[in-house]
Design a protein around this motif. Structure first.
Motif, mmCIF file in Angstrom:
data_model
loop_
_atom_site.group_PDB
_atom_site.id
_atom_site.type_symbol
_atom_site.label_atom_id
_atom_site.label_comp_id
_atom_site.label_asym_id
_atom_site.label_seq_id
_atom_site.Cartn_x
_atom_site.Cartn_y
_atom_site.Cartn_z
ATOM 1 N N SER A 41 0.822 -1.216 0.000
ATOM 2 C CA SER A 41 0.000 0.000 0.000
ATOM 3 C C SER A 41 0.854 1.264 0.000
ATOM 4 O O SER A 41 0.433 2.296 -0.500
ATOM 5 C CB SER A 41 -0.955 0.001 1.188
ATOM 6 O OG SER A 41 -0.238 0.104 2.401
ATOM 7 N N THR A 42 2.068 1.201 0.546
ATOM 8 C CA THR A 42 2.948 2.369 0.564
ATOM 9 C C THR A 42 3.927 2.378 -0.601
ATOM 10 O O THR A 42 4.638 3.350 -0.802
ATOM 11 C CB THR A 42 3.745 2.447 1.880
ATOM 12 O OG1 THR A 42 4.525 1.260 2.018
ATOM 13 C CG2 THR A 42 2.833 2.621 3.073
ATOM 14 N N GLY A 43 3.983 1.288 -1.350
ATOM 15 C CA GLY A 43 4.890 1.214 -2.497
ATOM 16 C C GLY A 43 6.329 0.924 -2.105
ATOM 17 O O GLY A 43 7.242 1.097 -2.910
ATOM 18 N N ILE A 44 6.549 0.476 -0.878
ATOM 19 C CA ILE A 44 7.903 0.160 -0.412
ATOM 20 C C ILE A 44 8.173 -1.318 -0.664
ATOM 21 O O ILE A 44 7.370 -2.167 -0.317
ATOM 22 C CB ILE A 44 8.052 0.460 1.095
ATOM 23 C CG1 ILE A 44 7.859 1.942 1.360
ATOM 24 C CG2 ILE A 44 9.407 0.003 1.609
ATOM 25 C CD1 ILE A 44 7.819 2.301 2.833
ATOM 26 N N SER A 45 9.310 -1.605 -1.278
ATOM 27 C CA SER A 45 9.684 -3.003 -1.488
ATOM 28 C C SER A 45 10.836 -3.357 -0.546
ATOM 29 O O SER A 45 11.472 -2.490 0.035
ATOM 30 C CB SER A 45 10.103 -3.243 -2.940
ATOM 31 O OG SER A 45 11.320 -2.593 -3.204
ATOM 32 N N ILE A 46 11.066 -4.643 -0.418
ATOM 33 C CA ILE A 46 12.161 -5.115 0.440
ATOM 34 C C ILE A 46 13.481 -4.504 -0.007
ATOM 35 O O ILE A 46 14.300 -4.119 0.802
ATOM 36 C CB ILE A 46 12.262 -6.654 0.391
ATOM 37 C CG1 ILE A 46 11.013 -7.281 0.965
ATOM 38 C CG2 ILE A 46 13.479 -7.158 1.109
ATOM 39 C CD1 ILE A 46 10.973 -7.469 2.436
ATOM 40 N N SER A 47 13.674 -4.412 -1.325
ATOM 41 C CA SER A 47 14.942 -3.880 -1.824
ATOM 42 C C SER A 47 15.153 -2.427 -1.411
ATOM 43 O O SER A 47 16.286 -1.977 -1.311
ATOM 44 C CB SER A 47 15.026 -4.022 -3.345
ATOM 45 O OG SER A 47 13.980 -3.310 -3.960
ATOM 46 N N ASN A 48 14.084 -1.688 -1.153
ATOM 47 C CA ASN A 48 14.228 -0.309 -0.679
ATOM 48 C C ASN A 48 14.638 -0.256 0.788
ATOM 49 O O ASN A 48 15.205 0.739 1.237
ATOM 50 C CB ASN A 48 12.915 0.461 -0.834
ATOM 51 C CG ASN A 48 12.528 0.647 -2.272
ATOM 52 O OD1 ASN A 48 13.275 0.315 -3.178
ATOM 53 N ND2 ASN A 48 11.343 1.164 -2.496
ATOM 54 N N LEU A 49 14.297 -1.293 1.535
ATOM 55 C CA LEU A 49 14.580 -1.310 2.967
ATOM 56 C C LEU A 49 16.005 -1.773 3.274
ATOM 57 O O LEU A 49 16.514 -1.528 4.354
ATOM 58 C CB LEU A 49 13.586 -2.229 3.689
ATOM 59 C CG LEU A 49 12.114 -1.834 3.565
ATOM 60 C CD1 LEU A 49 11.237 -2.908 4.179
ATOM 61 C CD2 LEU A 49 11.862 -0.488 4.204
ATOM 62 N N ILE A 50 16.624 -2.459 2.323
ATOM 63 C CA ILE A 50 17.956 -3.019 2.532
ATOM 64 C C ILE A 50 18.998 -2.063 1.975
ATOM 65 O O ILE A 50 18.817 -1.465 0.918
ATOM 66 C CB ILE A 50 18.080 -4.394 1.842
ATOM 67 C CG1 ILE A 50 17.085 -5.373 2.458
ATOM 68 C CG2 ILE A 50 19.490 -4.946 1.960
ATOM 69 C CD1 ILE A 50 17.046 -6.711 1.770
ATOM 70 N N ASN A 51 20.092 -1.951 2.671
ATOM 71 C CA ASN A 51 21.218 -1.141 2.221
ATOM 72 C C ASN A 51 21.608 -1.593 0.816
ATOM 73 O O ASN A 51 21.729 -2.785 0.546
ATOM 74 C CB ASN A 51 22.364 -1.342 3.219
ATOM 75 C CG ASN A 51 23.589 -0.560 2.867
ATOM 76 O OD1 ASN A 51 23.944 -0.416 1.704
ATOM 77 N ND2 ASN A 51 24.255 -0.052 3.876
ATOM 78 N N SER A 52 21.843 -0.663 -0.088
ATOM 79 C CA SER A 52 22.149 -1.013 -1.483
ATOM 80 C C SER A 52 23.425 -1.837 -1.604
ATOM 81 O O SER A 52 23.537 -2.696 -2.479
ATOM 82 C CB SER A 52 22.248 0.241 -2.341
ATOM 83 O OG SER A 52 23.283 1.075 -1.893
ATOM 84 N N ASP A 53 24.396 -1.604 -0.723
ATOM 85 C CA ASP A 53 25.635 -2.391 -0.745
ATOM 86 C C ASP A 53 25.354 -3.851 -0.392
ATOM 87 O O ASP A 53 25.852 -4.770 -1.047
ATOM 88 C CB ASP A 53 26.647 -1.789 0.233
ATOM 89 C CG ASP A 53 27.969 -2.524 0.218
ATOM 90 O OD1 ASP A 53 28.486 -2.790 -0.887
ATOM 91 O OD2 ASP A 53 28.478 -2.856 1.317
ATOM 92 N N ILE A 54 24.546 -4.063 0.617
ATOM 93 C CA ILE A 54 24.188 -5.427 1.026
ATOM 94 C C ILE A 54 23.383 -6.106 -0.076
ATOM 95 O O ILE A 54 23.619 -7.270 -0.412
ATOM 96 C CB ILE A 54 23.393 -5.404 2.349
ATOM 97 C CG1 ILE A 54 24.296 -4.947 3.493
ATOM 98 C CG2 ILE A 54 22.803 -6.774 2.648
ATOM 99 C CD1 ILE A 54 23.561 -4.708 4.789
ATOM 100 N N LEU A 55 22.444 -5.383 -0.661
ATOM 101 C CA LEU A 55 21.635 -5.934 -1.742
ATOM 102 C C LEU A 55 22.512 -6.344 -2.924
ATOM 103 O O LEU A 55 22.339 -7.419 -3.493
ATOM 104 C CB LEU A 55 20.586 -4.909 -2.176
ATOM 105 C CG LEU A 55 19.575 -5.364 -3.207
ATOM 106 C CD1 LEU A 55 18.759 -6.532 -2.675
ATOM 107 C CD2 LEU A 55 18.669 -4.212 -3.585
ATOM 108 N N GLU A 56 23.471 -5.500 -3.281
ATOM 109 C CA GLU A 56 24.374 -5.814 -4.390
ATOM 110 C C GLU A 56 25.220 -7.047 -4.078
ATOM 111 O O GLU A 56 25.433 -7.898 -4.954
ATOM 112 C CB GLU A 56 25.271 -4.611 -4.688
ATOM 113 C CG GLU A 56 26.094 -4.757 -5.935
ATOM 114 C CD GLU A 56 25.247 -4.955 -7.186
ATOM 115 O OE1 GLU A 56 25.651 -5.769 -8.038
ATOM 116 O OE2 GLU A 56 24.182 -4.333 -7.295
#
Length: 116
Positions: free
Chosen positions: A45-60
């Motif tokens: 409903s807020t348009g937030i995905s898991i990938s937005n919540l995780i640090n981009s370095d960790i996600l990469e």
């Protein structure tokens, strides 16, 4: 737990507080599932995905790790080699071509993967 693995079969007791849905609704597994569902619903409903919540370095780093696992699997498949292995009782460790190749990649060839 039985409701999640076998489904619900005893329909005559479905509304019974001792055996039915009311009992299941207060079970730990149901409360956890509802909590996760509500969190997913809130994110949608807020348009937030898991990938937005995780640090981009960790996600990469996680993406790089998964890509490396896929590369090892692809190599074994293309060369028609088995992924499964054997269990060494003395070492209490499973040995397989996949595991050996992945460990070799981490230890010897790819320092970036070792950091993941």
């Amino acid at each position: 737990m039985a409701l999640t693995t076998n489904g619900f079969l005893n329909w005559k007791d479905a509304l019974n507080k001792e055996k039915g849905f009311v009992k299941h609704a207060s079970s730990e597994i149901h409360l956890i599932a509802m909590s996760m569902w509500n969190e997913k619903d809130r994110r949608q409903s807020t348009g937030i995905s898991i990938s937005n919540l995780i640090n981009s370095d960790i996600l990469e780093r996680h993406r790089y790790y998964v890509k490396s696992v896929a590369d090892v699997i692809k190599f074994l498949v293309v060369n028609e080699l088995a992924l499964r292995g054997t269990y060494d009782i003395n070492e209490q460790k499973e040995r397989s071509l996949f595991q050996n190749l992945f460990e070799y990649t981490i230890i010897r060839k790819d320092k970036k993967l070792a950091e993941c």
